[in-house]
Design a protein around this motif. Structure first.
Motif, short mmCIF file in Angstrom:
data_model
loop_
_atom_site.label_atom_id
_atom_site.label_comp_id
_atom_site.label_asym_id
_atom_site.label_seq_id
_atom_site.Cartn_x
_atom_site.Cartn_y
_atom_site.Cartn_z
N GLU A 1 0.64 -1.24 -0.19
CA GLU A 1 -0.18 0.15 -0.04
C GLU A 1 0.91 1.29 -0.08
O GLU A 1 0.56 2.33 -0.71
N GLY A 2 2.12 1.37 0.76
CA GLY A 2 2.98 2.28 0.73
C GLY A 2 3.62 2.39 -0.49
O GLY A 2 3.84 3.76 -1.19
N ILE A 3 3.98 1.48 -1.21
CA ILE A 3 4.58 1.72 -2.61
C ILE A 3 3.50 2.28 -3.56
O ILE A 3 3.88 3.11 -4.27
N GLU A 4 2.32 1.58 -3.29
CA GLU A 4 1.31 2.06 -4.38
C GLU A 4 1.01 3.72 -4.33
O GLU A 4 0.87 4.21 -5.13
N LEU A 5 0.84 4.03 -3.16
CA LEU A 5 0.97 5.53 -2.69
C LEU A 5 1.95 6.23 -3.15
O LEU A 5 1.78 7.27 -3.89
N ILE A 6 3.20 5.91 -3.16
CA ILE A 6 4.30 6.52 -3.42
C ILE A 6 4.52 6.64 -4.95
O ILE A 6 4.45 7.73 -5.65
N LYS A 7 4.01 5.60 -5.87
CA LYS A 7 3.95 5.46 -7.31
C LYS A 7 2.99 6.65 -7.90
O LYS A 7 3.28 7.00 -8.68
N ASN A 8 1.74 6.55 -7.23
CA ASN A 8 0.84 7.48 -7.37
C ASN A 8 1.02 9.03 -7.25
O ASN A 8 0.72 9.95 -7.98
N MET A 9 2.02 9.18 -6.02
CA MET A 9 2.45 10.61 -5.98
C MET A 9 3.45 10.94 -7.10
O MET A 9 3.69 12.08 -7.45
N LEU A 10 4.40 10.01 -7.48
CA LEU A 10 5.25 10.20 -8.43
C LEU A 10 4.85 10.05 -9.94
O LEU A 10 5.85 10.22 -10.86
N GLN A 11 3.63 10.07 -10.07
CA GLN A 11 3.12 9.80 -11.59
C GLN A 11 3.58 11.03 -12.23
O GLN A 11 3.19 12.05 -11.81
N VAL A 12 4.17 10.79 -13.45
CA VAL A 12 4.86 11.84 -14.37
C VAL A 12 3.45 12.55 -15.02
O VAL A 12 3.46 13.92 -15.16
N ASP A 13 2.47 11.89 -15.31
CA ASP A 13 1.06 12.51 -16.07
C ASP A 13 0.43 13.27 -14.85
O ASP A 13 0.08 12.57 -14.14
N THR A 14 0.41 14.59 -14.98
CA THR A 14 -0.09 15.21 -13.91
C THR A 14 -1.71 15.05 -13.85
O THR A 14 -2.02 15.11 -12.79
N LYS A 15 -2.22 14.39 -14.80
CA LYS A 15 -3.94 14.17 -14.79
C LYS A 15 -3.91 12.78 -14.10
O LYS A 15 -4.80 12.66 -13.31
N LYS A 16 -2.89 12.06 -13.80
CA LYS A 16 -2.92 10.72 -13.16
C LYS A 16 -2.36 10.99 -11.77
O LYS A 16 -2.82 10.08 -11.12
N ARG A 17 -1.64 11.94 -11.56
CA ARG A 17 -1.01 12.00 -10.31
C ARG A 17 -1.90 12.16 -9.11
O ARG A 17 -2.85 13.02 -9.24
N TYR A 18 -1.55 11.84 -7.93
CA TYR A 18 -2.60 11.92 -7.02
C TYR A 18 -2.38 13.37 -6.53
O TYR A 18 -1.49 14.08 -6.65
N THR A 19 -3.45 13.87 -5.90
CA THR A 19 -3.60 15.32 -5.42
C THR A 19 -3.26 14.89 -3.76
O THR A 19 -3.34 13.90 -3.41
N ALA A 20 -3.13 16.12 -3.14
CA ALA A 20 -2.75 16.14 -1.72
C ALA A 20 -3.90 15.49 -0.92
O ALA A 20 -3.78 14.45 -0.14
N GLU A 21 -5.34 15.67 -1.27
CA GLU A 21 -6.33 15.26 -0.81
C GLU A 21 -6.65 13.48 -1.11
O GLU A 21 -6.79 12.83 -0.19
N GLN A 22 -6.06 13.21 -2.48
CA GLN A 22 -6.20 11.70 -2.70
C GLN A 22 -5.22 11.23 -1.76
O GLN A 22 -5.22 9.87 -1.50
N CYS A 23 -4.11 11.64 -1.60
CA CYS A 23 -3.01 11.15 -0.77
C CYS A 23 -3.31 10.81 0.62
O CYS A 23 -3.29 9.75 1.14
#
Length: 98
Positions: A24-46
């Motif tokens: 779960e931690g790795i999944e969160l980090i991957k979503n935070m580091l997403q290059v595509d800004t449309k797919k990248r997690y927002t602070a609220e999603q994090c």
């Protein structure tokens, strides 16, 4: 991981320091580091991510295995260009040290 490789989305979690990090931690980090800004997690999603619920439930667990010091060091030294990335990494470091 170098910031140049991170900016290109080229990273792995194969190093020994990441062995103690939950899926779960790795999944969160991957979503935070997403290059595509449309797919990248927002602070609220994090903040709403399931990892925070799991981490919160482990706070009182006296048997929990601490995260590798190298991971914490790498997170605190991360020099990403995005203010959101920096804020998210700082939040993660604080949560992990709690």
């Amino acid at each position: 991981m170098s910031s140049r490789r991170l900016n290109k989305g080229e990273y792995t979690f194969d190093q020994k320091e990441w062995q103690k990090v939950s899926p779960e931690g790795i999944e969160l980090i991957k979503n935070m580091l997403q290059v595509d800004t449309k797919k990248r997690y927002t602070a609220e999603q994090c903040i709403k991510h399931k990892w925070f619920k799991i981490a919160d439930s482990l706070k009182d667990n006296s048997e929990k295995d601490p995260l590798d010091a190298n991971v914490l060091n790498n997170l605190t030294e991360f020099k990403g260009s995005s203010a959101l990335k920096k804020a998210a990494m700082n939040l993660l470091v604080k949560m992990l040290n709690a």
